[in-house]
Motif scaffolding. Structure first.
Motif, short mmCIF file in Angstrom:
data_model
loop_
_atom_site.label_atom_id
_atom_site.label_comp_id
_atom_site.label_asym_id
_atom_site.label_seq_id
_atom_site.Cartn_x
_atom_site.Cartn_y
_atom_site.Cartn_z
N ILE A 8 0.86 -1.18 0.00
CA ILE A 8 0.00 0.00 0.00
C ILE A 8 0.90 1.23 0.00
O ILE A 8 1.81 1.35 0.83
CB ILE A 8 -0.94 0.03 1.22
CG1 ILE A 8 -1.87 -1.19 1.20
CG2 ILE A 8 -1.77 1.33 1.22
CD1 ILE A 8 -2.80 -1.28 2.40
N ILE A 46 -1.87 -1.13 -3.97
CA ILE A 46 -3.00 -0.23 -3.75
C ILE A 46 -2.42 1.16 -3.50
O ILE A 46 -1.50 1.31 -2.70
CB ILE A 46 -3.84 -0.66 -2.52
CG1 ILE A 46 -4.42 -2.06 -2.71
CG2 ILE A 46 -4.96 0.35 -2.26
CD1 ILE A 46 -5.08 -2.62 -1.44
N LEU A 119 -14.90 -4.06 0.11
CA LEU A 119 -13.56 -4.31 -0.43
C LEU A 119 -13.54 -5.33 -1.57
O LEU A 119 -12.48 -5.58 -2.15
CB LEU A 119 -12.62 -4.78 0.68
CG LEU A 119 -12.45 -3.82 1.86
CD1 LEU A 119 -11.58 -4.46 2.95
CD2 LEU A 119 -11.86 -2.50 1.40
N ILE A 122 -12.00 -4.16 -4.77
CA ILE A 122 -10.55 -3.95 -4.66
C ILE A 122 -9.83 -5.29 -4.77
O ILE A 122 -8.81 -5.42 -5.46
CB ILE A 122 -10.21 -3.23 -3.34
CG1 ILE A 122 -10.76 -1.80 -3.38
CG2 ILE A 122 -8.70 -3.22 -3.10
CD1 ILE A 122 -10.57 -1.01 -2.10
N ILE A 154 -7.55 5.60 5.82
CA ILE A 154 -7.82 4.53 4.85
C ILE A 154 -6.67 3.53 4.81
O ILE A 154 -6.88 2.31 4.76
CB ILE A 154 -8.05 5.12 3.44
CG1 ILE A 154 -9.32 5.98 3.41
CG2 ILE A 154 -8.12 4.02 2.39
CD1 ILE A 154 -9.48 6.81 2.15
N TYR A 157 -6.58 0.95 7.69
CA TYR A 157 -7.77 0.10 7.59
C TYR A 157 -7.57 -0.96 6.50
O TYR A 157 -7.78 -2.16 6.74
CB TYR A 157 -9.00 0.95 7.27
CG TYR A 157 -10.28 0.14 7.19
CD1 TYR A 157 -11.03 -0.11 8.34
CD2 TYR A 157 -10.72 -0.39 5.98
CE1 TYR A 157 -12.20 -0.87 8.29
CE2 TYR A 157 -11.89 -1.15 5.91
CZ TYR A 157 -12.62 -1.39 7.07
OH TYR A 157 -13.76 -2.15 7.00
N LEU A 158 -7.13 -0.52 5.33
CA LEU A 158 -6.89 -1.47 4.24
C LEU A 158 -5.77 -2.44 4.60
O LEU A 158 -5.84 -3.64 4.29
CB LEU A 158 -6.51 -0.72 2.96
CG LEU A 158 -7.62 0.05 2.25
CD1 LEU A 158 -7.04 0.78 1.04
CD2 LEU A 158 -8.75 -0.87 1.80
N GLU A 161 -7.27 -5.06 7.01
CA GLU A 161 -8.30 -5.89 6.38
C GLU A 161 -7.73 -6.77 5.28
O GLU A 161 -8.19 -7.90 5.08
CB GLU A 161 -9.42 -5.00 5.80
CG GLU A 161 -10.26 -4.28 6.85
CD GLU A 161 -11.08 -5.23 7.69
OE1 GLU A 161 -11.65 -6.19 7.15
OE2 GLU A 161 -11.16 -5.01 8.93
N MET A 162 -6.73 -6.28 4.56
CA MET A 162 -6.20 -7.01 3.42
C MET A 162 -4.82 -7.62 3.71
O MET A 162 -4.18 -8.15 2.82
CB MET A 162 -6.16 -6.10 2.19
CG MET A 162 -7.51 -5.46 1.93
SD MET A 162 -7.69 -4.75 0.30
CE MET A 162 -7.82 -6.22 -0.70
#
Length: 261
Positions: A8, A46, A119, A122, A154, A157-158, A161-162
């Motif tokens: 990211i 991302i 998501l 994504i 963001i 969080y991403l 979660e990912m």
């Protein structure tokens, strides 16, 4: 989906816009240079970019951190979409298969914190070789009507979660600086109290907490995921590609007390 190799990359609004402007002023040369540096990267990526002068002055003008305003929410969202379109088009021109993802359309907050985020698209973009490009945005908020969702929120969080492997925060600073202007190589819970005094807000209009806000978000992330994030200067040519190539640059933020290698 195997998320073990997701990177990211956040590009600060202060790098790609003139953040001191009263209204959206993009730095197209910087956007195009950074797009060129990203173009060589072949892993799952991302991108999240800040709003800069396409979001912060508008939020301030309409007082959107404290009250609900239909017009202000729409104007701010449409403004940050414009910047996002410029970034996505520059990435595609450089050979990156980039697609826009607008948080207004996929995230809901509660009292200015992400409550849920869709998501699936994504994940499908990554699985099919696209680079999703998110941005700071106005989003619907279950308590406030709408609220500001910053890129700095963001990213962690991403990442959680990912289960992202690597996180880079490209800012307008060499990293997190001490009171002598020197880069602090590592920040963890062990030394945070000591260096907190160095962390001020942003020099220009910033409604999301400046460097202190970034560091707090990333420290929380490190506790939740054992990941290390790097804050570095994306305004210096070669730093974005250096980070994407695996170089550890700027300030490392981790749960551990020593810098991760």
């Amino acid at each position: 989906m195997d998320n073990s190799n997701i990177t990211i990359l956040k590009i600060g609004g202060s790098v790609i816009t003139d953040k001191s402007a009263d209204d959206g002023a993009a730095r197209m040369d910087e956007i195009e240079r950074i797009a060129g540096e990203i173009a060589g990267f072949e892993g799952k990526l991302i991108i999240v970019h800040g709003a800069g002068s396409f979001g912060h002055p508008q939020v301030k003008r309409f007082g959107l951190t404290g009250k609900f305003d239909h017009e202000g929410s729409i104007i701010t969202h449409m403004s940050v979409r414009k910047l996002n379109t410029m970034v996505v088009e520059a990435l595609n021109s450089a050979g990156v298969n980039a697609l826009p993802v607008h948080p207004m359309a996929c995230a809901v907050s509660e009292n200015s914190r992400i409550k849920s985020m869709f998501l699936d698209q994504i994940e499908e973009m990554l699985a099919n070789g696209f680079v999703p490009v998110l941005h700071g945005d106005m989003v619907m908020d279950t308590e406030m009507g709408t609220s500001v969702l910053s890129g700095d929120q963001i990213v962690p969080y991403l990442a959680i979660e990912m289960k992202a492997a690597r996180i880079g925060i490209g800012s307008a600073e060499e990293g997190v600086l001490d009171n002598n202007g020197e880069v602090i190589p590592n920040i963890s819970n062990a030394n945070f109290d000591k260096i907190k005094e160095y962390l001020g807000g942003s020099a220009n209009t910033d409604v999301t907490g400046g460097m202190l806000g970034k560091v707090l978000e990333l420290l929380n992330l490190s506790e939740g995921s054992n990941s290390t994030s790097y804050i570095f200067n994306a305004g210096n040519a070669g730093n974005v590609s250096g980070f994407l190539n695996g170089n550890n640059i700027g300030t490392a933020i981790s749960g551990a007390g020593t810098r991760s290698i």
